[in-house]
Motif scaffolding. Sequence first.
Motif, PDB file in Angstrom:
ATOM      1  N   ASN A  81      -8.182   1.389   8.351  1.00  0.00           N
ATOM      2  CA  ASN A  81      -7.438   1.388   9.424  1.00  0.00           C
ATOM      3  C   ASN A  81      -7.367   1.871  10.305  1.00  0.00           C
ATOM      4  O   ASN A  81      -6.600   1.000  11.275  1.00  0.00           O
ATOM      5  N   ASN A  82      -8.071   2.785  10.321  1.00  0.00           N
ATOM      6  CA  ASN A  82      -8.746   3.105  12.597  1.00  0.00           C
ATOM      7  C   ASN A  82      -9.370   2.577  12.901  1.00  0.00           C
ATOM      8  O   ASN A  82      -8.787   1.941  14.128  1.00  0.00           O
ATOM      9  N   GLU A  83     -10.256   1.192  12.661  1.00  0.00           N
ATOM     10  CA  GLU A  83     -10.637   0.824  13.052  1.00  0.00           C
ATOM     11  C   GLU A  83     -10.261  -0.656  12.778  1.00  0.00           C
ATOM     12  O   GLU A  83     -10.027  -1.482  14.006  1.00  0.00           O
ATOM     13  N   ARG A  84      -9.657  -0.922  12.776  1.00  0.00           N
ATOM     14  CA  ARG A  84      -8.243  -2.052  12.775  1.00  0.00           C
ATOM     15  C   ARG A  84      -7.211  -2.182  13.955  1.00  0.00           C
ATOM     16  O   ARG A  84      -7.185  -3.222  14.347  1.00  0.00           O
ATOM     17  N   LEU A  85      -7.005  -0.687  14.137  1.00  0.00           N
ATOM     18  CA  LEU A  85      -6.724  -0.662  15.484  1.00  0.00           C
ATOM     19  C   LEU A  85      -6.656  -0.307  16.736  1.00  0.00           C
ATOM     20  O   LEU A  85      -6.353  -0.544  17.655  1.00  0.00           O
ATOM     21  N   ASP A  86      -8.942  -0.190  17.017  1.00  0.00           N
ATOM     22  CA  ASP A  86      -8.869   0.104  17.933  1.00  0.00           C
ATOM     23  C   ASP A  86      -9.266  -0.958  18.857  1.00  0.00           C
ATOM     24  O   ASP A  86     -10.305  -1.524  18.510  1.00  0.00           O
ATOM     25  N   PRO A  87      -8.874  -0.466  19.658  1.00  0.00           N
ATOM     26  CA  PRO A  87      -8.912  -1.589  20.851  1.00  0.00           C
ATOM     27  C   PRO A  87     -10.735  -2.000  21.484  1.00  0.00           C
ATOM     28  O   PRO A  87     -11.016  -3.194  21.908  1.00  0.00           O
ATOM     29  N   PHE A  88     -11.532  -1.184  21.154  1.00  0.00           N
ATOM     30  CA  PHE A  88     -12.861  -1.305  20.960  1.00  0.00           C
ATOM     31  C   PHE A  88     -13.872  -2.326  19.824  1.00  0.00           C
ATOM     32  O   PHE A  88     -15.094  -2.038  19.944  1.00  0.00           O
ATOM     33  N   ASN A  89     -13.143  -2.617  18.884  1.00  0.00           N
ATOM     34  CA  ASN A  89     -13.076  -3.368  17.808  1.00  0.00           C
ATOM     35  C   ASN A  89     -12.243  -4.686  17.926  1.00  0.00           C
ATOM     36  O   ASN A  89     -12.423  -5.194  17.133  1.00  0.00           O
ATOM     37  N   GLY A  90     -12.575  -4.756  19.360  1.00  0.00           N
ATOM     38  CA  GLY A  90     -11.284  -6.262  19.974  1.00  0.00           C
ATOM     39  C   GLY A  90     -12.018  -6.724  20.912  1.00  0.00           C
ATOM     40  O   GLY A  90     -12.744  -6.263  21.825  1.00  0.00           O
ATOM     41  N   LEU A  91     -12.101  -8.752  20.966  1.00  0.00           N
ATOM     42  CA  LEU A  91     -11.879  -8.994  21.755  1.00  0.00           C
ATOM     43  C   LEU A  91     -10.687 -10.327  22.572  1.00  0.00           C
ATOM     44  O   LEU A  91     -10.041 -10.062  21.636  1.00  0.00           O
ATOM     45  N   LEU A  92     -10.436  -9.999  23.806  1.00  0.00           N
ATOM     46  CA  LEU A  92      -9.818 -11.467  23.916  1.00  0.00           C
ATOM     47  C   LEU A  92     -10.276 -12.788  24.712  1.00  0.00           C
ATOM     48  O   LEU A  92     -11.251 -12.104  25.239  1.00  0.00           O
ATOM     49  N   LEU A  93     -10.176 -13.437  23.268  1.00  0.00           N
ATOM     50  CA  LEU A  93     -11.108 -14.937  23.820  1.00  0.00           C
ATOM     51  C   LEU A  93     -10.008 -16.219  23.587  1.00  0.00           C
ATOM     52  O   LEU A  93      -8.698 -16.258  23.766  1.00  0.00           O
ATOM     53  N   VAL A  94     -10.850 -16.749  24.792  1.00  0.00           N
ATOM     54  CA  VAL A  94      -9.671 -18.599  24.565  1.00  0.00           C
ATOM     55  C   VAL A  94     -10.544 -19.139  23.373  1.00  0.00           C
ATOM     56  O   VAL A  94     -10.907 -18.957  22.660  1.00  0.00           O
ATOM     57  N   ALA A  95      -9.367 -19.842  22.671  1.00  0.00           N
ATOM     58  CA  ALA A  95      -9.221 -20.256  20.964  1.00  0.00           C
ATOM     59  C   ALA A  95     -10.408 -20.572  21.002  1.00  0.00           C
ATOM     60  O   ALA A  95     -11.043 -20.576  19.508  1.00  0.00           O
ATOM     61  N   ASN A  96     -11.315 -21.672  21.553  1.00  0.00           N
ATOM     62  CA  ASN A  96     -12.695 -22.054  21.182  1.00  0.00           C
ATOM     63  C   ASN A  96     -13.878 -21.772  20.733  1.00  0.00           C
ATOM     64  O   ASN A  96     -13.908 -21.271  19.552  1.00  0.00           O
ATOM     65  N   ASP A 118       0.828  -0.959  -0.001  1.00  0.00           N
ATOM     66  CA  ASP A 118       0.028  -0.248  -0.183  1.00  0.00           C
ATOM     67  C   ASP A 118       0.863   1.324   0.442  1.00  0.00           C
ATOM     68  O   ASP A 118       2.048   1.451   1.535  1.00  0.00           O
ATOM     69  N   PRO A 119       1.129   2.121  -0.970  1.00  0.00           N
ATOM     70  CA  PRO A 119       1.504   3.411  -1.049  1.00  0.00           C
ATOM     71  C   PRO A 119       1.135   4.316   0.090  1.00  0.00           C
ATOM     72  O   PRO A 119       2.357   5.407   0.043  1.00  0.00           O
ATOM     73  N   THR A 120       0.098   4.104   0.110  1.00  0.00           N
ATOM     74  CA  THR A 120       0.146   5.631   0.759  1.00  0.00           C
ATOM     75  C   THR A 120       0.181   5.777   2.603  1.00  0.00           C
ATOM     76  O   THR A 120       0.014   5.880   3.554  1.00  0.00           O
ATOM     77  N   LEU A 121       0.716   4.067   2.796  1.00  0.00           N
ATOM     78  CA  LEU A 121       0.967   3.820   4.380  1.00  0.00           C
ATOM     79  C   LEU A 121       2.305   4.485   4.256  1.00  0.00           C
ATOM     80  O   LEU A 121       3.060   3.624   3.792  1.00  0.00           O
ATOM     81  N   LYS A 122       2.931   4.939   5.398  1.00  0.00           N
ATOM     82  CA  LYS A 122       4.293   4.747   6.105  1.00  0.00           C
ATOM     83  C   LYS A 122       4.916   3.699   6.389  1.00  0.00           C
ATOM     84  O   LYS A 122       3.822   3.023   6.546  1.00  0.00           O
ATOM     85  N   PRO A 123       6.077   2.858   6.346  1.00  0.00           N
ATOM     86  CA  PRO A 123       6.702   2.179   7.466  1.00  0.00           C
ATOM     87  C   PRO A 123       5.769   1.985   8.564  1.00  0.00           C
ATOM     88  O   PRO A 123       5.832   0.975   8.860  1.00  0.00           O
ATOM     89  N   THR A 124       6.015   2.714   9.259  1.00  0.00           N
ATOM     90  CA  THR A 124       5.843   2.628  10.907  1.00  0.00           C
ATOM     91  C   THR A 124       4.005   1.894  10.924  1.00  0.00           C
ATOM     92  O   THR A 124       4.061   1.158  11.382  1.00  0.00           O
TER      93      THR A 124
END
Length: 374
Positions: free
Chosen positions: A301-316, A245-251
Motif C-alpha cells: 500500500n505504501n508503494e502504491r501511493l508513492d509518487p516516485f513509483n509513478g510516471l506521467l505518460l501520454v497514452a501510447n 479489506d478489513p484492515t483499511l480505514k474508509p479514508t
Amino acid sequence: MSFEYYLNKFQQLNTMRINGHNKPHKVCMLLAVMSLIEEELITENRIELNELLKKRFSVYFDRLKITGDVDSPENPFFHLRTEGFWHLRTHDGYQLDDLSRYSKNKIAYATLDEELFDYFRSSVSCIDLRLALSQNLTQLYELYKRWFESLGKSQKTIKNYWGAVKNTLSKIANNAGLSSQPLTEISSLYQYQHIVTPLRELAEFKQLDKKGNAMYSNALKSYASFLSDLSQVDVTDDVEQIWHDPTLKPTEKTTLVSARMGQGKFRERLFNLWHGCAVTNYRMPALLVASHIKPWRSSNNNERLDPFNGLLLVANLDKAFDKGLITFENSGEIIISSQLERPEMLGIKADMKLRNSGFNLDYMHYHREQVYQG
C-alpha cells in the motif's frame, strides 16, 4: 428487470450519430455513475449532477471524445430519461413534461431502476455492462483494431488474428457445440473464457495450432486480453479487494481506490513531480496517464501511493510501458522490446529519454527485471 435486459439496453442506447460517429455523452455519464457507485462515493439511489459527477464524466469523456464533441454532462443527465431506466426527479412546483433540457433550479436528481442500481454495485456485473456500453461507440472490430495498434502490432498481424478468431476458430467452436455465434461477437470476457477453455482442449484445435506455429493460441489470447483491457478487469478486481479489506480505514480505502483509478492525490503528486509527460513533456492533463512503475498488484500500500513509483505518460507510451514493451535505464534512456512491432507507428523512438530522475531506481529495476519483455 433481468441482467440481460440491461445488457441489451446498454448495447442499443439512443445516441446521436453524426458522420459515422456516435456521440459518447450517454456512455460517459453511465460509466461515470457506475464508477462512483462501485467506489461507494454514491451510496444511495439518488444521483445529483454535482461537481464530483461532472469531474468523473470529464475523465471518461476525454478518453472517448473526438474533434467536435463538447464536454456537456447536463445533456446526457437530462436525455437519459428516454432510455427507460433513468428517472428524473424535479423540485417542487415543476413538471418534467414541461422541460426540454436540464435546469439546476428545476431538476433535483436522477434515480436508476432499483435492479440496475444493484448491478452497478457489483464489480462482476459492471464488467459486462462496460463492454455493452462500448458497443455504442463503434463495432468490436474497430475497438480491437485500435487496441492492437496501441500495442504497436502491424496491420497484417491484426488482420490475421481477427480472421482466425472470427472464422476458423468460431467454426470449430460451433461444430463442437461450444457456441452458436462467432467468437468475435462475444463481448463478455467470462462468456468468452467459458467457450475458449474447452476449445483449446479439442484435438482439431491442437492440430491446427501446431501446424500454425501457435498462431491460433496467440489469436485467442489476444482477444481475451482485449476484452480484459476493455472492461478494466484488473482494475475492477483490485478496487474490489480494497473495499473488502478489513484492515483499511474508509479514508485509506478512498485514497487507494483513487490511486488505482489513476486519479486523486497520486495523480496530483505526479503532476507536481513531472509537470507533464515524463518523456515528451506534453502537458494537456486529459491525455496523460498516471502509471505505476512497479505494478499495482506487486506493490504494497505504501508503494502504491508513492509518487516516485509513478510516471506521467501520454497514452501510447503508458500502454507500451504497462505491457512491458518499453522500459527505461536508471539514467532514463528508453529500452524498446523486440516484441514491439513498428514502434515508430506509436511515435516511440530509440532516442527517447525520461526528462529527469523523478523516480525510484529500485522501482525501475523491478520493472526491467519483472515486467519488461526483452
